[in-house]
Write a protein that holds these residues in place. Structure first.
Motif, PDB file in Angstrom:
ATOM      1  N   GLY A 198       0.785  -1.222   0.000  1.00 12.79           N
ATOM      2  CA  GLY A 198       0.000   0.000   0.000  1.00 12.79           C
ATOM      3  C   GLY A 198       0.817   1.272   0.000  1.00 12.79           C
ATOM      4  N   LYS A 199       2.125   1.165  -0.254  1.00 16.03           N
ATOM      5  CA  LYS A 199       2.994   2.338  -0.236  1.00 16.03           C
ATOM      6  C   LYS A 199       3.689   2.499  -1.583  1.00 16.03           C
ATOM      7  N   ASP A 200       4.045   3.715  -1.906  1.00 15.23           N
ATOM      8  CA  ASP A 200       4.745   4.008  -3.148  1.00 15.23           C
ATOM      9  C   ASP A 200       6.197   3.584  -2.974  1.00 15.23           C
ATOM     10  N   SER A 201       6.501   2.357  -3.368  1.00 13.34           N
ATOM     11  CA  SER A 201       7.795   1.759  -3.092  1.00 13.34           C
ATOM     12  C   SER A 201       8.305   1.048  -4.345  1.00 13.34           C
ATOM     13  N   PRO A 202       9.621   0.941  -4.526  1.00 16.87           N
ATOM     14  CA  PRO A 202      10.161   0.174  -5.659  1.00 16.87           C
ATOM     15  C   PRO A 202       9.963  -1.327  -5.512  1.00 16.87           C
ATOM     16  N   ILE A 203       9.545  -1.783  -4.318  1.00 20.11           N
ATOM     17  CA  ILE A 203       9.264  -3.207  -4.090  1.00 20.11           C
ATOM     18  C   ILE A 203       7.750  -3.402  -4.108  1.00 20.11           C
ATOM     19  N   LEU A 204       7.287  -4.230  -5.029  1.00 28.38           N
ATOM     20  CA  LEU A 204       5.855  -4.478  -5.188  1.00 28.38           C
ATOM     21  C   LEU A 204       5.401  -5.587  -4.241  1.00 28.38           C
ATOM     22  N   VAL A 205       4.336  -5.353  -3.500  1.00 31.42           N
ATOM     23  CA  VAL A 205       3.708  -6.387  -2.682  1.00 31.42           C
ATOM     24  C   VAL A 205       2.281  -6.571  -3.182  1.00 31.42           C
ATOM     25  N   TRP A 206       1.982  -7.788  -3.611  1.00 34.85           N
ATOM     26  CA  TRP A 206       0.681  -8.124  -4.215  1.00 34.85           C
ATOM     27  C   TRP A 206       0.009  -9.150  -3.312  1.00 34.85           C
ATOM     28  N   GLN A 207      -1.141  -8.794  -2.734  1.00 36.91           N
ATOM     29  CA  GLN A 207      -1.853  -9.688  -1.822  1.00 36.91           C
ATOM     30  C   GLN A 207      -3.240  -9.986  -2.384  1.00 36.91           C
ATOM     31  N   ALA A 208      -3.552 -11.283  -2.492  1.00 34.30           N
ATOM     32  CA  ALA A 208      -4.860 -11.652  -3.043  1.00 34.30           C
ATOM     33  C   ALA A 208      -5.253 -13.032  -2.547  1.00 34.30           C
ATOM     34  N   PRO A 209      -6.534 -13.231  -2.217  1.00 31.40           N
ATOM     35  CA  PRO A 209      -7.004 -14.555  -1.796  1.00 31.40           C
ATOM     36  C   PRO A 209      -7.062 -15.521  -2.975  1.00 31.40           C
ATOM     37  N   THR A 210      -7.266 -16.788  -2.650  1.00 26.62           N
ATOM     38  CA  THR A 210      -7.276 -17.833  -3.674  1.00 26.62           C
ATOM     39  C   THR A 210      -8.290 -17.559  -4.767  1.00 26.62           C
ATOM     40  N   GLN A 211      -9.502 -17.188  -4.394  1.00 27.61           N
ATOM     41  CA  GLN A 211     -10.569 -17.013  -5.380  1.00 27.61           C
ATOM     42  C   GLN A 211     -10.277 -15.897  -6.376  1.00 27.61           C
ATOM     43  N   VAL A 212      -9.551 -14.876  -5.970  1.00 33.12           N
ATOM     44  CA  VAL A 212      -9.203 -13.790  -6.891  1.00 33.12           C
ATOM     45  C   VAL A 212      -8.203 -14.281  -7.932  1.00 33.12           C
ATOM     46  N   MET A 213      -7.201 -15.059  -7.480  1.00 28.27           N
ATOM     47  CA  MET A 213      -6.153 -15.506  -8.394  1.00 28.27           C
ATOM     48  C   MET A 213      -6.553 -16.739  -9.194  1.00 28.27           C
ATOM     49  N   ASN A 214      -7.432 -17.563  -8.622  1.00 26.49           N
ATOM     50  CA  ASN A 214      -7.817 -18.805  -9.300  1.00 26.49           C
ATOM     51  C   ASN A 214      -9.286 -19.108  -9.000  1.00 26.49           C
ATOM     52  N   PRO A 215     -10.217 -18.532  -9.775  1.00 26.91           N
ATOM     53  CA  PRO A 215     -11.654 -18.725  -9.510  1.00 26.91           C
ATOM     54  C   PRO A 215     -12.144 -20.145  -9.753  1.00 26.91           C
ATOM     55  N   THR A 216     -11.288 -21.046 -10.282  1.00 18.75           N
ATOM     56  CA  THR A 216     -11.739 -22.423 -10.534  1.00 18.75           C
ATOM     57  C   THR A 216     -11.807 -23.252  -9.252  1.00 18.75           C
ATOM     58  N   ILE A 217     -11.208 -22.771  -8.155  1.00 19.78           N
ATOM     59  CA  ILE A 217     -11.275 -23.504  -6.886  1.00 19.78           C
ATOM     60  C   ILE A 217     -12.698 -23.383  -6.342  1.00 19.78           C
ATOM     61  N   PRO A 218     -13.376 -24.502  -6.054  1.00 19.32           N
ATOM     62  CA  PRO A 218     -14.770 -24.435  -5.572  1.00 19.32           C
ATOM     63  C   PRO A 218     -14.877 -23.650  -4.265  1.00 19.32           C
ATOM     64  N   GLN A 219     -15.844 -22.782  -4.197  1.00 21.21           N
ATOM     65  CA  GLN A 219     -16.074 -21.995  -2.987  1.00 21.21           C
ATOM     66  C   GLN A 219     -16.459 -22.897  -1.820  1.00 21.21           C
ATOM     67  N   SER A 220     -17.089 -24.037  -2.122  1.00 21.52           N
ATOM     68  CA  SER A 220     -17.496 -24.958  -1.056  1.00 21.52           C
ATOM     69  C   SER A 220     -16.288 -25.506  -0.299  1.00 21.52           C
ATOM     70  N   VAL A 221     -15.168 -25.730  -1.007  1.00 22.51           N
ATOM     71  CA  VAL A 221     -13.943 -26.209  -0.351  1.00 22.51           C
ATOM     72  C   VAL A 221     -13.425 -25.159   0.629  1.00 22.51           C
ATOM     73  N   ILE A 222     -13.465 -23.911   0.202  1.00 19.71           N
ATOM     74  CA  ILE A 222     -12.984 -22.823   1.046  1.00 19.71           C
ATOM     75  C   ILE A 222     -13.914 -22.627   2.237  1.00 19.71           C
TER      76      ILE A 222
END
Length: 477
Positions: A198-222
């Motif tokens: 969340g800061k203006d930095s030369p190092i990128l930090v990317w945070q995302a839950p499973t469903q955002v990155m891979n929607p094929t995972i069943p929500q029921s499992v989660i």
């Protein structure tokens, strides 16, 4: 979307919205990033993404102008163990062999590396700061760094990254990419998140839950995972660092208690020694032993032994019994491992085996004040220090705390050292008193049998007084 951000590709309106959601930043750097941390839920595609980046950097970009004669560049993939590292290598081999434009570049395939004809090698390594030195690195791709464990170091992830950065320094476009599910709020991944998310930095930090990155995972499992253990599921699938787990003992506290250069203390007749053991069957865990004594208000560790598997338990008991006898010890305390077996084996050598009244979580709890107050005097043993620092305090849903090693870690040495030091600390310090010279009968308790001892008139002897203090103490009395 992450790859577009990493390599500085333009984003449309929808893509920019996703970037802002996953980074808490307003806009990406149009030139891309040389260092990035992916904090992603399980099954979010981390390992395949690392393999894809490895193949892209090794084949599409040109690095030979940075190389000296006979030198090769390395795209280094680092994982917690060889099995996990080979998974990424298989992804890379598949991408190379099944892409007609790239397949001719394969020069040689080895068990843990792929040599390409353009003087680039894609190579997998396990998490060790020793084995990654000496390479010219165009990219270091670190998989599941939050779960790296090592008996060599208390902070393996930090030391590995410190060893990688000099290898990347000679390549202006070199890339350091860390991808992991989050765990406790400690280590290199947590530090990067806290400093750069969340800061203006030369190092990128990317945070995302499973469903955002891979929607094929069943929500029921989660959903099922959240029902069974919300704290664990929030980390595994929600990509949130766990708040119910924290480091238990600080590295600086342990180092302050270590007598540097002292690896073992010879037995002396003036001390009464106590021993504690953590038995093992010889196939998985180490068999350990610790010996200590009390010196005034300090609790001194005299000897530690660790036999790593595989081994013969009977031969280890024989070895430990010989060591116990040199310190004048006829009884040892241990846990309830394997029922009657440890008692029987030690009994064969004339050593009584007593069951510890406390579980190891309580032993660690009682050890902490001894370390914080620097009343514990430890030996210079790097594996012991690593295990002590690796202990974690966990809070269950019922509110009860437990202290144990981290997943994949070990605490065999830490367990027996905590056991022996807290046992020594729990013994009451007995100093006989009376007037100097000859006096009446003095009654005290035999510490071995618990029976009273009646001393007939004799010159009073001082016990449990440090040698340096003994003359002053006698004079004062």
């Amino acid at each position: 979307m992450f790859l577009a951000t990493l390599f500085g590709l333009p984003l449309d309106v929808d893509q920019l919205a996703l970037f802002q959601q996953c980074t808490a930043r307003t806009a990406p750097d149009p030139n891309g990033y040389r260092e990035a941390d992916l904090v992603i839920g399980r099954r979010g595609g981390k390992s395949f993404t690392l393999a894809l980046v490895a193949v892209y950097l090794a084949t599409i970009r040109t690095w030979t102008h940075y190389l000296a004669v006979g030198e090769r560049c390395t795209v280094m993939v680092i994982a917690a163990d060889r099995k996990q590292a080979r998974t990424i290598l298989r992804y890379a081999k598949g991408l190379l062999s099944e892409t007609p434009m790239l397949k001719p570049l394969i020069e040689n395939e080895r068990a843990e590396a792929i040599d390409l004809s353009n003087r680039i090698t894609i190579e997998v390594h396990t998490a060790s700061y020793r084995s990654i030195r000496g390479y010219t690195i165009v990219a270091a791709l670190c998989d599941e760094a939050a779960f790296w464990r090592s008996e060599e170091s208390a902070n393996p992830d930090i030391e590995i990254l410190n060893a990688l950065r000099p290898g990347l320094a000679s390549i202006p476009d070199g890339l350091l990419l860390i991808a992991s599910s989050p765990y406790a709020r400690k280590g290199a991944l947590w530090t990067a998140y806290r400093k750069h998310f969340g800061k203006d930095s030369p190092i990128l930090v990317w945070q995302a839950p499973t469903q955002v990155m891979n929607p094929t995972i069943p929500q029921s499992v989660i959903d099922l995972a959240y029902e069974e253990d919300p704290a664990s599921a929030a980390a595994e699938y929600g990509a949130d660092f766990r708040s119910d787990i924290e480091s238990y003992i600080n590295l600086d506290v342990v180092q302050a208690c270590i007598s540097l250069g002292v690896f073992e203390r010879a037995p002396q007749t003036r001390w009464r020694y106590i021993a504690f053991t953590d038995p093992s069957g010889g196939s998985n865990d180490s068999f350990t032993l610790a010996i200590a004594h009390r010196d005034s208000d300090r609790f001194v560790l005299d000897a530690v032994r660790e036999v790593r598997p595989p081994f013969s338990p009977e031969s280890v008991v024989d070895e430990f019994a010989r060591l116990l006898r040199t310190y004048g010890i006829s009884r040892v305390t241990g846990d309830r491992y394997a029922g009657e077996w440890p008692r029987e084996q030690f009994r064969k050598h004339g050593i009584a085996y007593e069951i510890s009244a406390k579980p190891k979580s309580d032993l660690y709890r009682d050890l902490l004040p001894l370390l914080n107050s620097r009343r514990a005097d430890l030996l210079d043993n790097s594996r012991l220090a690593t295990q002590l620092v690796g202990l974690e305090r966990r809070t269950a849903r019922g509110g009860r705390d437990s202290i144990d090693h981290s997943p994949g870690g070990h605490d065999d040495l830490a367990n027996c050292v905590a056991g022996v030091l807290t046992t020594v600390a729990g013994r009451q310090r007995k100093v006989r008193t009376g007037s100097c010279g000859y006096g009446g009968p003095v009654t005290e308790t035999d510490p071995r049998t618990g029976r009273p001892i009646n001393h007939q008139p004799t010159r009073i002897k001082w016990v449990n007084v440090r040698e340096a203090d003994a003359p002053a103490a006698r004079g004062a009395n």
